[in-house]
Design an enzyme around this catalytic site. Structure first.
Site, PDB file in Angstrom:
ATOM      1  N   ASP A  81      28.356  25.053  21.835  1.00  0.00           N
ATOM      2  CA  ASP A  81      27.288  26.045  21.697  1.00  0.00           C
ATOM      3  C   ASP A  81      27.006  26.310  20.217  1.00  0.00           C
ATOM      4  O   ASP A  81      27.330  25.493  19.348  1.00  0.00           O
ATOM      5  CB  ASP A  81      27.657  27.321  22.462  1.00  0.00           C
ATOM      6  CG  ASP A  81      26.426  28.074  22.956  1.00  0.00           C
ATOM      7  OD1 ASP A  81      25.802  28.772  22.147  1.00  0.00           O
ATOM      8  OD2 ASP A  81      26.096  27.965  24.149  1.00  0.00           O
ATOM      9  N   ASP A  82      26.391  27.438  19.912  1.00  0.00           N
ATOM     10  CA  ASP A  82      25.885  27.748  18.578  1.00  0.00           C
ATOM     11  C   ASP A  82      26.986  27.709  17.511  1.00  0.00           C
ATOM     12  O   ASP A  82      28.175  27.781  17.809  1.00  0.00           O
ATOM     13  CB  ASP A  82      25.234  29.131  18.611  1.00  0.00           C
ATOM     14  CG  ASP A  82      24.240  29.365  17.475  1.00  0.00           C
ATOM     15  OD1 ASP A  82      24.075  28.480  16.615  1.00  0.00           O
ATOM     16  OD2 ASP A  82      23.625  30.444  17.471  1.00  0.00           O
ATOM     17  N   LYS A 157      21.242  22.188  25.509  1.00  0.00           N
ATOM     18  CA  LYS A 157      20.929  23.591  25.755  1.00  0.00           C
ATOM     19  C   LYS A 157      20.014  24.070  24.635  1.00  0.00           C
ATOM     20  O   LYS A 157      20.415  24.068  23.465  1.00  0.00           O
ATOM     21  CB  LYS A 157      22.201  24.440  25.795  1.00  0.00           C
ATOM     22  CG  LYS A 157      21.912  25.940  25.918  1.00  0.00           C
ATOM     23  CD  LYS A 157      23.180  26.775  25.820  1.00  0.00           C
ATOM     24  CE  LYS A 157      22.838  28.264  25.787  1.00  0.00           C
ATOM     25  NZ  LYS A 157      24.061  29.112  25.644  1.00  0.00           N
ATOM     26  N   ASP A 159      18.082  27.201  23.159  1.00  0.00           N
ATOM     27  CA  ASP A 159      17.947  28.656  23.140  1.00  0.00           C
ATOM     28  C   ASP A 159      16.553  29.032  22.614  1.00  0.00           C
ATOM     29  O   ASP A 159      15.731  28.161  22.325  1.00  0.00           O
ATOM     30  CB  ASP A 159      19.052  29.247  22.265  1.00  0.00           C
ATOM     31  CG  ASP A 159      19.517  30.611  22.747  1.00  0.00           C
ATOM     32  OD1 ASP A 159      18.725  31.321  23.410  1.00  0.00           O
ATOM     33  OD2 ASP A 159      20.676  30.989  22.456  1.00  0.00           O
ATOM     34  N   ASP A 218      22.488  37.338  28.326  1.00  0.00           N
ATOM     35  CA  ASP A 218      23.794  36.691  28.244  1.00  0.00           C
ATOM     36  C   ASP A 218      24.838  37.493  29.009  1.00  0.00           C
ATOM     37  O   ASP A 218      24.876  38.726  28.927  1.00  0.00           O
ATOM     38  CB  ASP A 218      24.257  36.590  26.792  1.00  0.00           C
ATOM     39  CG  ASP A 218      23.509  35.526  26.004  1.00  0.00           C
ATOM     40  OD1 ASP A 218      22.667  34.823  26.596  1.00  0.00           O
ATOM     41  OD2 ASP A 218      23.770  35.416  24.790  1.00  0.00           O
TER      42      ASP A 218
END
Length: 291
Positions: A81-82, A157, A159, A218
């Protein structure tokens, strides 16, 4: 008569079905592991090397996915993820990882996953910046899609921080077009409707261009947040339940089972509800010490 029957059935499927992305992927809800809820944006690999966003963490989790039996149970994708990125692009304008935290580079990490039989997922953002403040794909969509393909990414993914939600109806399909043009199969996970809550997201369009999509805020490590999500999907005010099916799924966000916020019974309840909703089953716990 048989010919007319086939024609009639075809007419019903064409006119009553949900138009959706048909890239042959995510025919069942995706299953895997994602770093965000458990590890967030911890970039302190000098002071906290075991728990920071770096290649050591992801290799450890990959190993546990195999030896812990998760892969054999169907959890086959690890998504970074980020906060994996460097704050600047390369001199050629390409995305690049933080060199201290990912010294071997992203292709090496991708190869590590693939050799274990796992798929490699990677996070980016539709806006100028990711939610953590790293370079987004805006104005570099084609280049970044090609970079993902070169790196062997299997799951993207995307965002929606630092962007205008009113442009997502064209922007998310545009990036999906570039992903498909690479010729590499990549599951496309969109956060598109989560940024349009209260503005009637166009779920027909979303299902046409994304394999799965986040609808709501989230998840956090608490039973109260699980209940909020269950209530939101139960109310289904935007009618998104009708758009779920093979290749296109509503994403209730991560399983927080194995962290700190749920009791054993609450953990069982989250798993049961996510299964009832045909939700992606994406863990976000420390598999090295899961309780």
């Amino acid at each position: 008569k048989m010919f007319l029957t086939f024609v009639f059935v075809g007419f019903l499927l064409r006119n009553c079905g949900v138009f959706s992305l048909d890239n042959g992927l995510a025919r069942t809800p995706p299953m895997g592991w994602l770093s965000w809820e458990r590890f967030r944006c911890n970039t302190d690999c000098e002071g906290d090397p075991e728990f920071c966003i770096g290649e050591r963490l992801f290799k450890d989790i990959a190993d546990m996915m195999v030896v812990g039996g998760y892969l054999s149970a169907g959890y086959n994708t690890i998504t970074v993820d980020d906060c994996w990125l460097d704050h600047k692009r390369s001199p050629e304008g390409k995305l690049q990882p933080d060199p201290q935290r990912f010294p071997s580079g992203i292709p090496a990490l991708s190869d590590y996953f693939h050799k274990l039989g796992l798929k490699f997922g990677l996070y980016e953002d539709y806006g100028n910046l990711t939610c953590g403040g790293y370079p987004g794909v805006l104005q570099n969509m084609e280049l970044d899609a090609n970079t993902f393909a070169e790196w062997g990414v299997d799951y993207v993914k995307l965002d929606g921080c630092y962007s205008d939600p009113s442009t997502m109806d064209s922007g998310y399909p545009e990036f999906g077009k570039y992903l498909n043009a690479t010729g590499r199969p990549m599951v496309y996970s969109c956060s598109w409707p989560a940024y349009q809550i209260g503005h009637n997201p166009n779920y027909s369009l979303i299902a046409e261009h994304c394999n799965l999509w986040r609808n709501f805020a989230d998840i956090e490590d608490s039973w109260g947040m699980v209940l909020q999500i269950v209530d939101y999907y139960g109310d289904d005010k935007d009618g998104f339940a009708a758009f779920a099916g093979p290749g296109h799924w509503n994403d209730r966000d991560m399983l927080i089972i194995g962290n700190y916020g749920l009791s054993l019974d609450q953990s069982k309840a989250q798993m049961a509800m996510w299964c009832m909703f045909a939700a992606p089953l994406i863990m976000s716990a420390d598999l090295r010490s899961i309780r």
